[in-house]
Design a protein around this motif. Sequence first.
Motif, PDB file in Angstrom:
ATOM      1  N   THR A   1       4.328  13.136   3.595  1.00  0.00           N
ATOM      2  CA  THR A   1       4.407  12.117   3.921  1.00  0.00           C
ATOM      3  C   THR A   1       4.433  11.719   5.164  1.00  0.00           C
ATOM      4  OG1 THR A   1       5.608  11.168   2.772  1.00  0.00           O
ATOM      5  CG2 THR A   1       4.069  11.289   1.299  1.00  0.00           C
TER       6      THR A   1
ATOM      7  N   THR B   1     -10.505   6.986   5.488  1.00  0.00           N
ATOM      8  CA  THR B   1     -10.087   7.694   5.368  1.00  0.00           C
ATOM      9  C   THR B   1     -11.043   9.220   5.142  1.00  0.00           C
ATOM     10  OG1 THR B   1      -9.511   6.038   3.564  1.00  0.00           O
ATOM     11  CG2 THR B   1      -9.368   8.320   2.698  1.00  0.00           C
TER      12      THR B   1
ATOM     13  N   VAL C   1       3.244   4.695  -3.558  1.00  0.00           N
ATOM     14  CA  VAL C   1       1.148   4.323  -3.682  1.00  0.00           C
ATOM     15  C   VAL C   1       1.536   3.378  -4.805  1.00  0.00           C
ATOM     16  CG1 VAL C   1       0.242   6.358  -4.580  1.00  0.00           C
ATOM     17  CG2 VAL C   1       2.051   6.939  -3.561  1.00  0.00           C
TER      18      VAL C   1
ATOM     19  N   GLN D   1       3.935   0.771   3.092  1.00  0.00           N
ATOM     20  CA  GLN D   1       3.670   2.067   3.665  1.00  0.00           C
ATOM     21  C   GLN D   1       4.039   3.019   4.393  1.00  0.00           C
ATOM     22  OE1 GLN D   1      -0.491   1.499   1.554  1.00  0.00           O
ATOM     23  NE2 GLN D   1      -0.292   2.873   0.032  1.00  0.00           N
TER      24      GLN D   1
ATOM     25  N   GLU E   1      -5.423   7.656  -2.754  1.00  0.00           N
ATOM     26  CA  GLU E   1      -4.170   7.298  -3.013  1.00  0.00           C
ATOM     27  C   GLU E   1      -4.041   6.712  -4.365  1.00  0.00           C
ATOM     28  OE1 GLU E   1      -3.563   4.245  -0.532  1.00  0.00           O
ATOM     29  OE2 GLU E   1      -1.244   3.979  -2.076  1.00  0.00           O
TER      30      GLU E   1
END
Lengths: 565, 1061
Positions: free
Chosen positions: B902, B1019, B165, B156, B1029
């Motif tokens: 991203t 997060t 994801v 990831q 996510e």
Amino acid sequence: MKRILYITVLALGFTSCEKFLDSEDYTKKNTGNFPATVADANQMITGIYSTFSAAISNPQNTHFYASELASDDRFGGGGENDKDMQGLDHLMNTKPSRFETYWTARYQGIYRANIALANFDNITGWDSEAQKNQLRGEAHFLRALFYFELSQLFGEVPLIIDPVAENLPKAPADETYAQIAYDLQEAVNLMPAVPYTSTTSGHATKWAAEALAARVFLFYTGYYNKTSLPVANSGGTIAKDQAVSWLEDCISNSGHDLVSDFRNLWPYTNEYTAADYDYVKSNKLKWEGDGNKETVFAVKFGTSVDWGDNYQLGYSNQYLLHFGLRSNNGGEDTFPFGGGWGAGPVNSKLWNDWRQAEPTDIRRTGSILNVETDVENYIYGADSQMEETGFWQKKYIPIRAYNSEGTLVNSYAVLSDGASDDMQISHTQDLILIRFADVLLMHAELKEDATNLNRVRARVNLPAISYSLEALKKERRWELAFEGLRYFDLMRWGDAASALAAQEGVDIKNKGIDTKMKAFGGGYKARYEATGGFWPLPESQIQLSEGVMTQNAGWGTTNAEFPGW
Amino acid sequence: MFALRWAVAPLIVFANTPNLHAGNLVTTHKQAAPVQQTISGMVTNSSGEALPGVSIQESGTSRGTTTDNNGRYSLQVSSPNATLVFSYIGYESQNVSTAGKSTLNITLADVMNNLDELVVIGYGTQKKKLTTGASVQVKGEDIQKLSTSSVLGALQSQSPGVQIVQGSGMPGEGFKVTVRGLGTIGDSSPLYVIDGIPGGDINTLNPSDIESVDILKDAASAAIYGSRAANGVVLVTTKQGKEGKLAFNYDGYVGWQNPYKIPSLLNAKEYMSIMNEVRFNEGQAPYDWASLIPKQYEQIMDGSWNGTNWLKEIRNENALTQNHAINLNGGNEQSKFTMGYSFSNQDGILGKPVQPVFTRHNFRMNSEHVLLKNDNFNVITLGENLTYSFSKKSGIGIGNIFWNDIHNMLVGNPLLPVYNENGGFYDQASKVADGWALDGATANPLADMVYRRGQNISNNYALFANASLEIQPIQNLKFRSTFGYKMNASSYRQYTPIFTLSTTSSNPEDDVQQNQGSGHSLTFQNTLSYLWQLGEGHHFDAVVGQSIEKWGMGSDLSVTNSNSIFPGSWDNAWITNTKGVSGATTTLSGAPWGEGSLASFFGRLNYNYNETYMATLILRADGSSNFGKNHRWGYFPSVAAGWVVTNESFMQDSKDWLNFFKLRASWGQNGNQNIAGWQYLATVAFDTHNGYYFGNNKGDLQTGGYPDILPNPDITWETSEQLNIGFDSRFAGDRLGVTFDWYRKTTKDWLVAAPTLAIYGTSAPFINGGDVENKGIELGLTWNETINDFRYGISLNGAYNKNKVLRIANAEGIIHGEENVLSQGTTEMYRAQVDYPIGYFYGYQTAGIFQNTQQIEEYRNQGRGVLPTAQPGDVIFVDTNHDGAITSDDKKMIGNPHPDFTGGLNLNFGYKGFDLSVTATGAFGHQIAKSYRSFADSPLQNYTTEVFERWYGEGTSNKYPRLTMGSHTNSQYISDIYIENGDFVKIQNITFGYDLKSWFPKMPFSQARLYFTAQNVYTFTGYSGMDPEIGYGYDQSWVSGIDLGFYPSPRTYLIGLNLKF
């Protein structure tokens, strides 16, 4: 040398590759090898019938359901979220493409019939010409029925009679009716004149085709104000005489007849329920069962049902679930009437009109459930029931029974047919589309002769009367109540606007609170006049047609959208 | 010219072999020099560990050896002044002059992005500095160090331009992998090539099995896999044997998982007051709680009970996760092998008492054997890779609102207890006994989860084997033949007992379900590769090949039946134990998988001039059984070029700060053939959905036959065309690496079943019906430095992508989404439409809440659209087309599930035996559609405490409307009140390790590293849900970001140990 080597390798490679790349599907056939045999023909015809079930998987957007809830004799009902139900009653729309599943199912049926009719000559090994003609006739009958339902519901629709994919505009009603007439004429001529008992229940017969032809004749000539029905492929016209003679053929030669007691037509008189149901016991009633002699044509149901994983929901009669008493009712206290979504409460005006007109008619209490007198303890406003009147119809409603251990099961069908004991899927009762009493009444109406009208009255011990259109209309309203005919009868008689408007002001309860039925979107009359009684075409289909198909009058505007109570 | 000492000369098919020059590509045979000397020594890494398997080569000769397991070597060199080249993957090579010495101890510096490293490019490898396409390589050790149970989970943060994801946080669930933006609404997964065999399943591998993962992102790199490369190619190389003493490794960890964030739900009293407020707003009398829930009312009022928090009830505290892997590795120049076993186990954090469990066992055995060898190179080499994986998992519902247990707990009625006084579930009988009469339909959601979705197990068996033969008749000409075999089997079992939870939720007969399936696929591929040099500095490297593949040779069988003779027993829930067969309860099915095949020819030519100018040409031809005879063959070309600017003389002045700079450009076409077979035929289907019941026997369903699709004889490949321009560079003494790419990827002729007119009477066929464009840039930065004993590295990557649909081949230019997604009775909320991103959220824009009637009147007077029913507290829907009314024409794009940006961040620090690493990922610019409540389904569903932000009078809220029954337009119109920004940065992993070996040098291990890891630490997000996510998209691959109660990923603390013997 290098080059030669490569070319050789490549050439060898490519030739063997082509075979290597061929593959076969072992669970399907294709139009190159199907249909070839009589068994194929039967499967092909079965595939057409199965589109009935596909439509009924989503019942609240179908011809039958719309004609019931939109008629003056029933309201929308359901819970407060069930705008789809209330919208139908008010001739209003609730979502852009609400009839899409029904529309799709009917055109699937038409496509399958088109394919069948185009391929009969490829089939070999028939037992007899009659066998072939019976199946051919069924395909014609079904295509006619599908187009007739579409025409009654939507007015004009695209007419496709060949198995090709074509983006066609709506055909004029005359053209579609001419095709329907042609198909029915073919069906009548092709199918053998044998008693209904020699055909498996569920399959169309010559008699069903004759009866349907009369219904089409009445609707077309009535609504469009014509004297005869045109026939496609230069088949001339079908005049009233022809319709009458078909009905007479059906009455005399089909083997169909009225059952002895009107109430024995309906499953609340079934033997499993009867043991605990005084009404049936004291009146010595006994259900004649599905496929009885009065059923000219019906949609059939069965017990292998689920939500689509392995089977279709529409293999069970979903109308029963929708017309069942809303949650918290439907148990012991309302025995034998079971639970459902509470769609289509009966207008108390029907009860009152009927009581006044024919106080002794057993069909009134035989057709309508009065919660005040007929069940032990009914809760008003259960699960936010809307447009509630205290009256429900008894023809298509879950009928429960106690099993041998004394447990209340969701349907007698659990005991009689081995259906799953699940309130949503245990319903196997036939949906009768053509009943012999209707054949008799159509004959009376076309002939303007009371003989057959009085035959229907005699069964329920009502005295003979002389013919009048008024009397005939009333008789149809009583005899055929809740059987999907009333709304279209009103349309063809030109009575719809005023009859529908008469719903306004009737006492109802919304979520248990007393109120009166009210008008939306300018009122019933305005909505009927704006739409001609027809319904909106699926918006998604109009868009996909790139504007080749156009929306019906009276639809597609904000004031055609049901805003909710 | 060649001194051939072996007898395979007839294999040479070239009549005129080009004249070969001496150089680093080709080692010509020379006479042995008269003076010989032996050099010996030890090779270690910067932390002093011995390095086994380091290759040592005398420059300009064929003399070479490798270090043994203690890092020691000994080599005879041709002269006292020889130059030795020490090279080892992952370390910087060193050229050292022997200068008359006999002992040379060398320390190799490890480098993360060494340009001399080899990368896997499909049917071969290439030096990273010579690649011309855009690919990213992630090393096995970088995957393993993140301590995840799945390979994708670890990728990831390490692969820019590859969006990974989680589909769900439930153990054993997969990931959605998108390379450079969603290219289709069909199958958008990349092609996985495991050990050279296309079509593998990366989920059957344990991270400990991985040597490296190379992701081919641009079309030019991927073109060698032609027809299946349109969505990128992931090349997985499993661990390969290395020469040297037997080495044994153990790597294992145990961890404890808990939810990171749990929404706060209304307790009993709060719920009761909110429900009464709804009634009040609807003009209804408040609930008479005392009579509706007599028993619970008393407990709530006397404070002894606060109601049920269903989400807390299903929490599985400190859920265990563990992974253990052992690896054995060894060999000599004749035979090398590696074998490994790993075990992985993860319990779910939610779902108690039927919490999900995922367990996987992996076994791997890879080896390579040289059958024939001459002085200079291996002539015949045999190799095999064998991987077996067995996994089993059980789960709960994580689907749409009708099959989602997290959702059910979020909306579960807090006034209902979990258990009755006897310890049984609080069911219909308990409700009746207690006089619980609030609502007949309300059912215990926990019992519902256990009964309906909790008792299941699925087993998966995957065997993956390949064998290869490589023949090198003359140096640098290699013929390689590989045969691959893949076998998959699975079984599933489920049990639903008899229960009655409410008036509407019951199962009168129990159901036992068993499914089994098994099958296999084959691959056979042959390649011929050759390296040669022409003139001064012109290097060529070519490969041509052919392959055939056949898949789908297998079948499924499934049975469901009722009436278990062990009612209620999960252990005894087998079909054999069910009695009787009935149309209503028995279902049977069994069918072949559907065979398919692919035949291919391909070739690649790499050229470079003095490693300064590079070019690559690729062509692949694929024939697929999925298409009709005239449309079977597809041709996929690509060209790429590179220029190492820093090799130019005019750049020599900048060498001290710019060490390396390579410009790259590539163009290519790839395909996608992944659809169901036989779409080109007018098939006639016979299934249980299209039968009919004739006669009065209600159990006898007659089979119907029907044409199930409109045939499309012209159906053919989906093609993705991509232009890529980028550079690779290194600055500041190779410490800073910068990689940049710009791309434009256009996917044409999607394979879609685009909606067609219903009047056609049957299903739409697959057509080549859409185009989409993805444009973006990718940037990767790395910094590595060693200062004495202190090492540190920073790697930062980011990718920007913009997705836009260019064409959909129907009149509307739209492929519609599903209805009833957030709540029953709601219209479509996502769609694919020309000019918009795929799967964008579609609905009404809002402008707050009407505060008073005056405001509504003002709106009306200004001719702005207002719903006729509007009243204070209602949502202000925006009349976007200014026609004075709120209609469906006002709906707009209200969200985009695709992130614009991203990124990933990795930090590494090392000091002597200590190491510390931090990993983070982030995504920005996308939206999430969240509704934990399905409003219209039942007005009695519970709320989260967000309901406190509702409007309940002028000035109280401009965010959430007043409380109404669910069917109100406020909640039933899909609007941006459901849409939130999904931006987030997740600190995924913090690991602190210490090698005990530095403490106890006498230990019998070469390494004994103890480490502590915290995963999903924090997060940073403004998103209000449990986890930002969210790969879930209503069971559709082209949709994501729909949160209906998403199974969140856990926060995990774990302790682990690496041992090397």
